[in-house]
Scaffold this motif. Structure first.
Motif, mmCIF file in Angstrom:
data_model
loop_
_atom_site.group_PDB
_atom_site.id
_atom_site.type_symbol
_atom_site.label_atom_id
_atom_site.label_comp_id
_atom_site.label_asym_id
_atom_site.label_seq_id
_atom_site.Cartn_x
_atom_site.Cartn_y
_atom_site.Cartn_z
ATOM 1 N N LEU A 1 18.328 59.256 -6.852
ATOM 2 C CA LEU A 1 18.205 59.369 -8.306
ATOM 3 C C LEU A 1 17.924 58.040 -8.994
ATOM 4 O O LEU A 1 17.282 58.014 -10.037
ATOM 5 C CB LEU A 1 19.487 59.977 -8.902
ATOM 6 C CG LEU A 1 19.773 61.431 -8.506
ATOM 7 C CD1 LEU A 1 21.054 61.912 -9.174
ATOM 8 C CD2 LEU A 1 18.608 62.343 -8.900
ATOM 9 N N VAL A 2 18.426 56.947 -8.432
ATOM 10 C CA VAL A 2 18.237 55.640 -9.078
ATOM 11 C C VAL A 2 17.924 54.592 -8.014
ATOM 12 O O VAL A 2 18.581 54.554 -6.968
ATOM 13 C CB VAL A 2 19.511 55.203 -9.845
ATOM 14 C CG1 VAL A 2 19.280 53.853 -10.523
ATOM 15 C CG2 VAL A 2 19.924 56.236 -10.883
ATOM 16 N N THR A 3 16.926 53.775 -8.266
ATOM 17 C CA THR A 3 16.674 52.613 -7.417
ATOM 18 C C THR A 3 16.642 51.370 -8.317
ATOM 19 O O THR A 3 16.688 51.479 -9.543
ATOM 20 C CB THR A 3 15.333 52.734 -6.666
ATOM 21 O OG1 THR A 3 14.274 52.803 -7.633
ATOM 22 C CG2 THR A 3 15.295 53.990 -5.802
ATOM 23 N N PHE A 4 16.582 50.212 -7.704
ATOM 24 C CA PHE A 4 16.464 48.971 -8.459
ATOM 25 C C PHE A 4 15.134 48.315 -8.117
ATOM 26 O O PHE A 4 14.672 48.420 -6.981
ATOM 27 C CB PHE A 4 17.605 48.008 -8.112
ATOM 28 C CG PHE A 4 18.927 48.435 -8.657
ATOM 29 C CD1 PHE A 4 19.293 48.109 -9.943
ATOM 30 C CD2 PHE A 4 19.799 49.183 -7.891
ATOM 31 C CE1 PHE A 4 20.517 48.504 -10.462
ATOM 32 C CE2 PHE A 4 21.030 49.591 -8.393
ATOM 33 C CZ PHE A 4 21.383 49.250 -9.687
ATOM 34 N N SER A 5 14.540 47.652 -9.077
ATOM 35 C CA SER A 5 13.259 47.016 -8.794
ATOM 36 C C SER A 5 13.197 45.634 -9.406
ATOM 37 O O SER A 5 13.924 45.307 -10.343
ATOM 38 C CB SER A 5 12.096 47.870 -9.327
ATOM 39 O OG SER A 5 12.105 47.879 -10.731
ATOM 40 N N ILE A 6 12.339 44.818 -8.844
ATOM 41 C CA ILE A 6 12.117 43.480 -9.382
ATOM 42 C C ILE A 6 10.717 43.043 -8.994
ATOM 43 O O ILE A 6 10.197 43.444 -7.952
ATOM 44 C CB ILE A 6 13.198 42.480 -8.876
ATOM 45 C CG1 ILE A 6 13.095 41.147 -9.625
ATOM 46 C CG2 ILE A 6 13.102 42.279 -7.368
ATOM 47 C CD1 ILE A 6 14.325 40.270 -9.479
ATOM 48 N N VAL A 7 10.111 42.266 -9.860
ATOM 49 C CA VAL A 7 8.794 41.724 -9.590
ATOM 50 C C VAL A 7 8.925 40.206 -9.500
ATOM 51 O O VAL A 7 9.567 39.597 -10.353
ATOM 52 C CB VAL A 7 7.794 42.090 -10.704
ATOM 53 C CG1 VAL A 7 6.455 41.418 -10.485
ATOM 54 C CG2 VAL A 7 7.631 43.593 -10.789
ATOM 55 N N ASN A 8 8.377 39.618 -8.447
ATOM 56 C CA ASN A 8 8.352 38.157 -8.330
ATOM 57 C C ASN A 8 6.922 37.688 -8.486
ATOM 58 O O ASN A 8 6.041 38.196 -7.793
ATOM 59 C CB ASN A 8 8.822 37.681 -6.955
ATOM 60 C CG ASN A 8 10.229 38.138 -6.640
ATOM 61 O OD1 ASN A 8 10.433 38.834 -5.672
ATOM 62 N ND2 ASN A 8 11.160 37.756 -7.468
ATOM 63 N N ALA A 9 6.724 36.732 -9.336
ATOM 64 C CA ALA A 9 5.406 36.104 -9.399
ATOM 65 C C ALA A 9 5.495 34.773 -8.675
ATOM 66 O O ALA A 9 6.577 34.297 -8.335
ATOM 67 C CB ALA A 9 4.964 35.919 -10.827
ATOM 68 N N ARG A 10 4.350 34.160 -8.433
ATOM 69 C CA ARG A 10 4.302 33.030 -7.525
ATOM 70 C C ARG A 10 5.131 31.851 -7.994
ATOM 71 O O ARG A 10 5.671 31.110 -7.188
ATOM 72 C CB ARG A 10 2.866 32.592 -7.347
ATOM 73 C CG ARG A 10 2.725 31.650 -6.175
ATOM 74 C CD ARG A 10 1.284 31.541 -5.849
ATOM 75 N NE ARG A 10 1.029 30.625 -4.781
ATOM 76 C CZ ARG A 10 -0.183 30.297 -4.405
ATOM 77 N NH1 ARG A 10 -1.228 30.825 -5.023
ATOM 78 N NH2 ARG A 10 -0.362 29.439 -3.427
ATOM 79 N N THR A 11 5.231 31.708 -9.305
ATOM 80 C CA THR A 11 6.024 30.586 -9.833
ATOM 81 C C THR A 11 7.438 30.627 -9.278
ATOM 82 O O THR A 11 8.062 29.593 -9.073
ATOM 83 C CB THR A 11 6.113 30.661 -11.355
ATOM 84 O OG1 THR A 11 6.417 32.021 -11.713
ATOM 85 C CG2 THR A 11 4.812 30.254 -11.999
ATOM 86 N N SER A 12 7.948 31.830 -9.036
ATOM 87 C CA SER A 12 9.315 31.944 -8.545
ATOM 88 C C SER A 12 9.345 32.076 -7.022
ATOM 89 O O SER A 12 10.358 32.379 -6.454
ATOM 90 C CB SER A 12 10.000 33.157 -9.176
ATOM 91 O OG SER A 12 9.377 34.352 -8.758
ATOM 92 N N PHE A 13 8.214 31.899 -6.388
ATOM 93 C CA PHE A 13 8.120 32.214 -4.967
ATOM 94 C C PHE A 13 7.269 31.166 -4.287
ATOM 95 O O PHE A 13 6.110 31.372 -3.995
ATOM 96 C CB PHE A 13 7.468 33.596 -4.835
ATOM 97 C CG PHE A 13 7.412 34.096 -3.419
ATOM 98 C CD1 PHE A 13 8.570 34.424 -2.745
ATOM 99 C CD2 PHE A 13 6.195 34.254 -2.778
ATOM 100 C CE1 PHE A 13 8.505 34.889 -1.452
ATOM 101 C CE2 PHE A 13 6.131 34.713 -1.479
ATOM 102 C CZ PHE A 13 7.279 35.024 -0.816
ATOM 103 N N PRO A 14 7.863 29.991 -4.066
ATOM 104 C CA PRO A 14 7.080 28.875 -3.532
ATOM 105 C C PRO A 14 6.559 29.172 -2.131
ATOM 106 O O PRO A 14 7.203 29.868 -1.372
ATOM 107 C CB PRO A 14 8.094 27.739 -3.480
ATOM 108 C CG PRO A 14 9.428 28.422 -3.406
ATOM 109 C CD PRO A 14 9.296 29.699 -4.159
#
Lengths: 243, 243
Positions: A228-241
């Motif tokens: 019923l519920v999941t969690f999500s997040i988006v990482n862009a390159r600035t936060s992902f060296p």
């Protein structure tokens, strides 16, 4: 929360219902904007606004010049903002509900005492609720508050809605939170409260919350039904060296 | 990676080992800085650096003027940066390992085809690995790459380390990623590969990765043993508006 639905809300609700009942597979395209305009007899504005809403809920992915594509059948909570449950559900066009099992003032037990920096002699207020999405049990919430904050909750109807919102109104703000996510098997109690089989996997979020003065005033253990519920997040390159 | 350990690394490694073997309960205080200086015969600098390392790993919580407190016995990956597994393990003083089960070029199957925007006629490269922490199976990784990127991996020893680092060296960067977290029960294969009982709860991370041109080139389904790895995130108020 009530009131007549605007056109974009109507379009979003209908598409959301189709996605949730699996009319489209994950990865499948929705009808084009033109087709949706024709079907719902609205202009592009409301269609685009509805698609933006569903994108925000994590249900679809939108690329320029192509039809939107279904990303997930489940509603997903964004981890980078961690919107309180009631507010998240409302924004997603769902109905949040609460079934309070217990609000209890008692002496602090081991783990909570340690997280809150208390001794076993100190009192805490523990709130145990089942949180509902559209009437269905979606999460078991166990929150433990330091006494000075938890005592405020005896004046609050914990079935009625958000403790976060209520406490903010009483001057207690969730200023920062540390969350740890893992997975646990449902015990007999959680299984009964969530209407699932014992041993089913649950997505667990444990957290420690601080107020505007940096004082830890709450620790919690929330267990979600992953169907019923999941969690999500988006990482862009600035936060992902690059390594 | 190799080389003699500096003083702060030595202190961090010793404290990490104590936390991992449960010498301290969650919530229990570590010895004071002064006590640690005396015990390890070092000055405050290395002690503070070691504590900062453990804090970064999610193992301890540090408050000004008080001894550090154990926050978790498990290593935790920070969700806001989503460091690649190998790099994360190395920073945490752990040894990452890989056991490749399969690297296969085959026609795209349903879910991956949809996530990658391919048809069932297109080829993909699928990599199935067990990822190890200090020699123990911690995660089953299923990555599916578009053919042009995946083909590069046939020249890479997937047992040797990070595909992220290798692909970056070949000009393919994980520029942005969308992650969805939930929980699943271990099937027979995952259970055997991870050395756990079938049906055990696993923390699942699914993701879609885009390159520097916005092209989706990978989708993945990674399943973690929650007794070995958790995920964590901190929200401050700026990202958490009052309701």
């Amino acid at each position: 929360m009530a009131g007549p639905r605007s056109r974009h809300e109507h379009v979003a609700a209908e598409l959301r219902a189709r996605i949730r009942r699996r009319d489209y597979a994950v990865g499948q395209a929705l009808p084009t904007e033109s087709a949706l305009c024709a079907e719902f007899d609205v202009s592009r504005g409301p269609v685009r606004q509805a698609l933006a809403t569903l994108k925000n809920e994590g249900l679809i992915r939108v690329s320029r010049g192509k039809p939107a594509v279904v990303r997930s059948h489940e509603a997903t909570q964004r981890l980078d903002t961690f919107t309180p449950f009631t507010e998240w559900a409302e924004r997603a066009g769902r109905t949040a509900g609460n079934r309070t099992l217990e609000v209890a003032r008692r002496r602090a037990s081991g783990a909570a005492a340690e997280a809150l920096g208390l001794t076993a002699e100190d009192f805490v207020v523990e709130v145990l609720r089942v949180r509902l999405l559209d009437g269905e049990p979606a999460m078991v919430e166990r929150s433990t508050f330091i006494d000075s904050v938890g005592s405020l909750l005896f004046e609050f109807d914990t079935d009625s809605g958000s403790m976060t919102a209520y406490l903010a109104g009483r001057g207690v703000h969730f200023d920062s939170m540390e969350h740890v996510l893992d997975a646990v098997a449902a015990g007999a109690d959680d299984a009964a409260n969530l209407g699932i089989a014992p041993g089913s996997p649950l997505l667990r979020e444990r957290r420690v919350s601080r107020d505007q003065n940096g004082v830890v005033f709450e620790c919690a253990d929330d267990r979600y039904r992953p169907d019923l519920v999941t969690f999500s997040i988006v990482n862009a390159r600035t936060s992902f060296p690059d390594p």
